[in-house]
Design a protein around this motif. Sequence first.
Motif, PDB file in Angstrom:
ATOM      1  N   TYR A  49       0.816  -1.309  -0.145  1.00 19.82           N
ATOM      2  CA  TYR A  49      -0.093   0.098  -0.008  1.00 19.82           C
ATOM      3  C   TYR A  49       0.854   1.308   0.091  1.00 19.82           C
ATOM      4  CZ  TYR A  49      -3.478   3.468   1.514  1.00 19.82           C
ATOM      5  OH  TYR A  49      -4.347   4.623   1.486  1.00 19.82           O
ATOM      6  N   ASN A  72      -6.310  -4.659  11.867  1.00 22.89           N
ATOM      7  CA  ASN A  72      -7.787  -4.814  10.832  1.00 22.89           C
ATOM      8  C   ASN A  72      -7.950  -3.679  10.231  1.00 22.89           C
ATOM      9  OD1 ASN A  72      -8.025  -7.519  11.594  1.00 22.89           O
ATOM     10  ND2 ASN A  72      -9.314  -6.967  13.092  1.00 22.89           N
ATOM     11  N   LYS A  73      -7.842  -2.367  10.699  1.00 26.70           N
ATOM     12  CA  LYS A  73      -7.979  -1.279   9.921  1.00 26.70           C
ATOM     13  C   LYS A  73      -6.950  -0.791   8.660  1.00 26.70           C
ATOM     14  CE  LYS A  73     -11.600   0.333  12.330  1.00 26.70           C
ATOM     15  NZ  LYS A  73     -12.888   0.635  11.507  1.00 26.70           N
ATOM     16  N   LYS A  74      -5.820  -1.527   9.079  1.00 29.82           N
ATOM     17  CA  LYS A  74      -4.720  -1.315   8.099  1.00 29.82           C
ATOM     18  C   LYS A  74      -5.107  -2.211   6.738  1.00 29.82           C
ATOM     19  CE  LYS A  74      -1.124  -0.041  11.133  1.00 29.82           C
ATOM     20  NZ  LYS A  74       0.118  -0.530  12.194  1.00 29.82           N
ATOM     21  N   LEU A  75      -5.690  -3.596   7.096  1.00 32.14           N
ATOM     22  CA  LEU A  75      -5.833  -4.328   6.170  1.00 32.14           C
ATOM     23  C   LEU A  75      -7.120  -3.945   5.421  1.00 32.14           C
ATOM     24  CD1 LEU A  75      -5.797  -7.828   8.159  1.00 32.14           C
ATOM     25  CD2 LEU A  75      -4.099  -6.780   6.401  1.00 32.14           C
ATOM     26  N   GLU A  76      -8.039  -3.194   6.006  1.00 31.94           N
ATOM     27  CA  GLU A  76      -9.300  -2.459   5.418  1.00 31.94           C
ATOM     28  C   GLU A  76      -8.820  -1.542   4.300  1.00 31.94           C
ATOM     29  OE1 GLU A  76     -12.418  -1.178   7.473  1.00 31.94           O
ATOM     30  OE2 GLU A  76     -12.326  -2.952   8.954  1.00 31.94           O
ATOM     31  N   LEU A  77      -7.935  -0.546   4.741  1.00 34.45           N
ATOM     32  CA  LEU A  77      -7.104   0.596   4.201  1.00 34.45           C
ATOM     33  C   LEU A  77      -6.509  -0.043   2.872  1.00 34.45           C
ATOM     34  CD1 LEU A  77      -6.371   3.423   4.059  1.00 34.45           C
ATOM     35  CD2 LEU A  77      -4.448   3.044   5.322  1.00 34.45           C
ATOM     36  N   LYS A  79      -7.353  -2.712   1.020  1.00 40.58           N
ATOM     37  CA  LYS A  79      -8.112  -3.143   0.134  1.00 40.58           C
ATOM     38  C   LYS A  79      -8.403  -2.191  -1.006  1.00 40.58           C
ATOM     39  CE  LYS A  79     -10.324  -6.284   2.966  1.00 40.58           C
ATOM     40  NZ  LYS A  79     -11.788  -6.843   3.885  1.00 40.58           N
TER      41      LYS A  79
END
Length: 80
Positions: A49, A72-77, A79
């Motif tokens: 990213y 989890n928020k980093k993984l969402e970012l 996407k």
Amino acid sequence: MNYTYIVRCADGTLYTGWKKKKKKRLKAHNEGKNGAKYTKTKRPVTLVYYEGVLTKEEAMRREYQIKQLTRNKKLELMKF
């Protein structure tokens, strides 16, 4: 252009940083020359990213914001 970036380390952890030249920085992380101490033992790393901003200050501010996020928020970012 300055970049805030996230790399995925070989052990699955995420590292966030910023730099003016993202390709050069990724190479430094993987070769161990002037890379982050954290990634030195977790190679290879893969760029997953990045965001481009105009100033160093914006990149540093965004790095701090991303580091405050949960995994989890980093993984969402990542996407997007």
